[in-house]
Design a protein around this motif. Structure first.
Motif, PDB file in Angstrom:
ATOM      1  N   ASN A 181      53.796  45.047  44.178  1.00 42.99           N
ATOM      2  CA  ASN A 181      53.309  43.827  44.826  1.00 42.99           C
ATOM      3  C   ASN A 181      53.886  42.608  44.099  1.00 42.99           C
ATOM      4  O   ASN A 181      54.742  42.723  43.223  1.00 42.99           O
ATOM      5  CB  ASN A 181      51.784  43.802  44.869  1.00 42.99           C
ATOM      6  N   LYS A 182      53.416  41.414  44.448  1.00 39.31           N
ATOM      7  CA  LYS A 182      53.976  40.189  43.874  1.00 39.31           C
ATOM      8  C   LYS A 182      53.804  40.133  42.359  1.00 39.31           C
ATOM      9  O   LYS A 182      54.588  39.496  41.661  1.00 39.31           O
ATOM     10  CB  LYS A 182      53.331  38.976  44.528  1.00 39.31           C
ATOM     11  N   GLU A 183      52.753  40.776  41.839  1.00 37.27           N
ATOM     12  CA  GLU A 183      52.510  40.783  40.394  1.00 37.27           C
ATOM     13  C   GLU A 183      53.236  41.941  39.697  1.00 37.27           C
ATOM     14  O   GLU A 183      53.072  42.146  38.495  1.00 37.27           O
ATOM     15  CB  GLU A 183      51.009  40.874  40.099  1.00 37.27           C
ATOM     16  N   GLY A 184      54.009  42.722  40.444  1.00 37.49           N
ATOM     17  CA  GLY A 184      54.723  43.850  39.855  1.00 37.49           C
ATOM     18  C   GLY A 184      53.873  45.088  39.676  1.00 37.49           C
ATOM     19  O   GLY A 184      54.287  46.027  38.996  1.00 37.49           O
ATOM     20  N   VAL A 185      52.689  45.122  40.270  1.00 36.33           N
ATOM     21  CA  VAL A 185      51.782  46.267  40.133  1.00 36.33           C
ATOM     22  C   VAL A 185      52.231  47.381  41.076  1.00 36.33           C
ATOM     23  O   VAL A 185      52.514  47.138  42.252  1.00 36.33           O
ATOM     24  CB  VAL A 185      50.335  45.855  40.439  1.00 36.33           C
ATOM     25  N   VAL A 186      52.297  48.576  40.540  1.00 35.79           N
ATOM     26  CA  VAL A 186      52.606  49.756  41.345  1.00 35.79           C
ATOM     27  C   VAL A 186      51.557  50.830  41.082  1.00 35.79           C
ATOM     28  O   VAL A 186      50.860  50.799  40.074  1.00 35.79           O
ATOM     29  CB  VAL A 186      54.013  50.315  41.031  1.00 35.79           C
ATOM     30  N   ARG A 187      51.478  51.777  42.003  1.00 36.93           N
ATOM     31  CA  ARG A 187      50.480  52.859  41.907  1.00 36.93           C
ATOM     32  C   ARG A 187      51.170  54.163  41.518  1.00 36.93           C
ATOM     33  O   ARG A 187      52.185  54.541  42.113  1.00 36.93           O
ATOM     34  CB  ARG A 187      49.770  53.040  43.244  1.00 36.93           C
ATOM     35  N   HIS A 188      50.625  54.827  40.516  1.00 41.30           N
ATOM     36  CA  HIS A 188      51.187  56.113  40.090  1.00 41.30           C
ATOM     37  C   HIS A 188      51.038  57.115  41.244  1.00 41.30           C
ATOM     38  O   HIS A 188      49.946  57.280  41.795  1.00 41.30           O
ATOM     39  CB  HIS A 188      50.463  56.631  38.853  1.00 41.30           C
ATOM     40  N   PRO A 189      52.130  57.800  41.627  1.00 38.36           N
ATOM     41  CA  PRO A 189      52.062  58.692  42.793  1.00 38.36           C
ATOM     42  C   PRO A 189      51.194  59.926  42.589  1.00 38.36           C
ATOM     43  O   PRO A 189      50.823  60.587  43.556  1.00 38.36           O
ATOM     44  CB  PRO A 189      53.533  59.094  43.004  1.00 38.36           C
ATOM     45  N   ILE A 190      50.862  60.248  41.335  1.00 46.56           N
ATOM     46  CA  ILE A 190      50.061  61.445  41.071  1.00 46.56           C
ATOM     47  C   ILE A 190      48.649  61.085  40.639  1.00 46.56           C
ATOM     48  O   ILE A 190      47.668  61.559  41.225  1.00 46.56           O
ATOM     49  CB  ILE A 190      50.748  62.317  39.992  1.00 46.56           C
ATOM     50  N   SER A 191      48.525  60.239  39.621  1.00 45.70           N
ATOM     51  CA  SER A 191      47.190  59.902  39.112  1.00 45.70           C
ATOM     52  C   SER A 191      46.489  58.844  39.938  1.00 45.70           C
ATOM     53  O   SER A 191      45.266  58.743  39.913  1.00 45.70           O
ATOM     54  CB  SER A 191      47.297  59.421  37.658  1.00 45.70           C
ATOM     55  N   GLY A 192      47.251  58.009  40.648  1.00 44.14           N
ATOM     56  CA  GLY A 192      46.665  56.932  41.434  1.00 44.14           C
ATOM     57  C   GLY A 192      46.367  55.675  40.635  1.00 44.14           C
ATOM     58  O   GLY A 192      45.891  54.691  41.192  1.00 44.14           O
ATOM     59  N   ALA A 193      46.616  55.696  39.322  1.00 44.26           N
ATOM     60  CA  ALA A 193      46.382  54.506  38.505  1.00 44.26           C
ATOM     61  C   ALA A 193      47.342  53.390  38.920  1.00 44.26           C
ATOM     62  O   ALA A 193      48.445  53.647  39.413  1.00 44.26           O
ATOM     63  CB  ALA A 193      46.570  54.843  37.029  1.00 44.26           C
ATOM     64  N   GLU A 194      46.913  52.133  38.710  1.00 44.91           N
ATOM     65  CA  GLU A 194      47.732  50.986  39.078  1.00 44.91           C
ATOM     66  C   GLU A 194      47.931  50.080  37.872  1.00 44.91           C
ATOM     67  O   GLU A 194      46.997  49.841  37.101  1.00 44.91           O
ATOM     68  CB  GLU A 194      47.100  50.201  40.228  1.00 44.91           C
ATOM     69  N   SER A 195      49.147  49.589  37.697  1.00 42.09           N
ATOM     70  CA  SER A 195      49.468  48.704  36.580  1.00 42.09           C
ATOM     71  C   SER A 195      50.839  48.086  36.825  1.00 42.09           C
ATOM     72  O   SER A 195      51.607  48.560  37.666  1.00 42.09           O
ATOM     73  CB  SER A 195      49.460  49.480  35.257  1.00 42.09           C
ATOM     74  N   ASN A 196      51.119  47.002  36.080  1.00 41.58           N
ATOM     75  CA  ASN A 196      52.455  46.413  36.127  1.00 41.58           C
ATOM     76  C   ASN A 196      53.271  46.766  34.881  1.00 41.58           C
ATOM     77  O   ASN A 196      54.378  46.278  34.699  1.00 41.58           O
ATOM     78  CB  ASN A 196      52.374  44.892  36.292  1.00 41.58           C
ATOM     79  N   LYS A 197      52.698  47.632  34.020  1.00 45.54           N
ATOM     80  CA  LYS A 197      53.396  48.082  32.828  1.00 45.54           C
ATOM     81  C   LYS A 197      53.053  49.552  32.597  1.00 45.54           C
ATOM     82  O   LYS A 197      51.886  49.946  32.692  1.00 45.54           O
ATOM     83  CB  LYS A 197      52.987  47.243  31.610  1.00 45.54           C
ATOM     84  N   TRP A 198      54.089  50.340  32.265  1.00 47.17           N
ATOM     85  CA  TRP A 198      53.915  51.784  32.151  1.00 47.17           C
ATOM     86  C   TRP A 198      54.562  52.307  30.872  1.00 47.17           C
ATOM     87  O   TRP A 198      55.518  51.707  30.365  1.00 47.17           O
ATOM     88  CB  TRP A 198      54.500  52.480  33.374  1.00 47.17           C
ATOM     89  N   TYR A 199      54.022  53.434  30.370  1.00 47.44           N
ATOM     90  CA  TYR A 199      54.447  53.969  29.076  1.00 47.44           C
ATOM     91  C   TYR A 199      54.854  55.439  29.230  1.00 47.44           C
ATOM     92  O   TYR A 199      54.227  56.192  29.976  1.00 47.44           O
ATOM     93  CB  TYR A 199      53.311  53.853  28.057  1.00 47.44           C
ATOM     94  N   CYS A 200      55.888  55.814  28.482  1.00 48.93           N
ATOM     95  CA  CYS A 200      56.393  57.185  28.530  1.00 48.93           C
ATOM     96  C   CYS A 200      55.846  57.969  27.344  1.00 48.93           C
ATOM     97  O   CYS A 200      56.011  57.564  26.183  1.00 48.93           O
ATOM     98  CB  CYS A 200      57.920  57.193  28.504  1.00 48.93           C
TER      99      CYS A 200
END
Length: 382
Positions: A181-200
């Motif tokens: 979205n406009k804030e860069g938030v995406v939804r994890h395709p498996i867990s369903g969690a949403e965030s604009n920053k992700w960690y490996c």
């Protein structure tokens, strides 16, 4: 067919096309409208309100968009998760010919495998990883894949297949998983969690929502699968150095083709474990009764640095003058020397001589159990 159904069908097809191509929905709908002869999607809805409906030919042309984009006939399967479920196991192998040479192409866990005589082209699911071509050195003069033009043609076919696989996966995921979205938030395709920053979890790198969506939820740094991507780095402790942010750049696409030429014939690499296994198997073959078979299994087999073997038998389980003929023959075939010795050791069972009267382990076990059962309290064991 009701007119409202036909419009819903067009909407569903355009939505799946948008997911597969990872483009905004309005772009996909305008593209569909163009295939129908309208400037924009709004013109389609306006025409529908005045009585226009798409013909079956027009619907088929839109469905062909997905048929060309997705693996197999996914266009007629709108159920959520249909492609991912099907792709968990290896799909049927497809056959083809390239410049007169036959090849097979298949998909396993998202990876594309294209194989011909003496070569194997592997395109990983992760869009950041390089395709790799393995060529058998032993047919160096015969393999057509040595030709640069043949390599590029094969790579084009495999990459097209990989793009279809990628589109199939993306079409099954929620829209927000591939479109921030406009804030860069995406939804994890498996867990369903949403965030604009992700960690490996694998490499402790951090990525933006835009980066991780563009890389189809594979880590842009180490190519880890979506299962390793989390919305927080809860596994890091206070003493850890923390995550490593990646440069905020777009995914540049797949690296170039990597070509490996190697002798792919199976080769025996002897190590102490393999040598011990073969020698012990031969010792069991040399045993002529249950007692000697126990002696073969109980013997110490030590492999020296030069692969020569030292066998230590127990003198109560292996006759002093019995040569392990099969073991010596195996050692000769392997080109190694054998030294033997006898010693006294703590045996697992009493009366080792019982096994000299039978070949059957069952019969030996029965005799041994009866001997133990016949012992009276206070009677010494001889």
């Amino acid at each position: 067919m009701k007119p409202t159904y036909l419009l819903k069908k067009l909407k569903e097809l355009s939505k799946r096309y948008a997911r597969a191509q990872q483009i905004p929905l309005h772009e996909a709908r305008d593209f569909v409208a163009g295939r129908l002869g309208f400037p924009h999607w709004n013109d389609v809805t306006k025409a529908h309100r005045t009585g226009w409906t798409p013909t079956q030919t027009q619907l088929s042309s839109i469905e062909s968009l997905l048929i060309d984009t997705l693996p197999g006939n996914e266009a007629g399967r709108p159920e959520h998760g249909a492609y991912i479920e099907a792709s968990m196991l290896e799909e049927d192998v497809q056959h083809g010919r390239l410049d007169g040479h036959e090849y097979d192409i298949s998909v396993s866990l998202g990876d594309v495998h294209m194989c011909g005589t003496g070569w194997h082209l592997h395109v990983p699911e992760a869009p950041n990883r390089a395709p790799r071509l393995e060529i058998a050195k032993q047919i160096e003069q015969e393999a057509p894949v040595y030709d640069a033009q043949f390599q590029q043609q094969a790579l084009k076919i495999a990459l097209k297949h990989a793009e279809q696989v990628r589109a199939g996966i993306a079409s099954d995921w929620p829209r927000r998983s591939t479109k921030p979205n406009k804030e860069g938030v995406v939804r994890h395709p498996i867990s369903g969690a949403e965030s604009n920053k992700w960690y490996c979890l694998h490499c402790d790198s951090s990525t933006t929502g835009k980066q991780i969506a563009k890389s189809l939820w594979h880590c842009p740094s180490c190519d880890a699968s979506p299962l390793a991507i989390h919305e927080n780095a809860g596994w890091l402790e206070d003493g850890d150095s923390g995550t490593k942010p990646l440069a905020d750049i777009g995914i540049q696409g797949r690296p170039g083709l990597v070509v490996d030429v190697a002798d792919t014939r199976l080769q025996l690499e002897l190590d102490p474990e393999k040598i011990t296994l073969l020698i012990r198997s031969a010792l069991v073959e040399d045993a002529s009764n249950a007692s000697e078979r126990l002696g073969a299994l109980f013997a110490d087999i030590n492999v020296h640095d030069d692969n020569d073997v030292w066998i230590t038998f127990d003198e109560d389980l292996w006759p002093e003058h019995k040569e392990p003929v099969s073991a010596l023959a195996v050692a000769a075939l392997l080109g190694i020397g054998v030294e033997q010795e006898l010693c006294l050791r703590d045996l697992p069972f009493a009366w080792p001589g019982l096994g000299e009267h039978t070949l059957s382990t069952v019969e030996y076990t029965e005799m041994m159990l009866n001997a133990y059962a016949n012992q009276r309290a206070g009677k010494s064991v001889e």
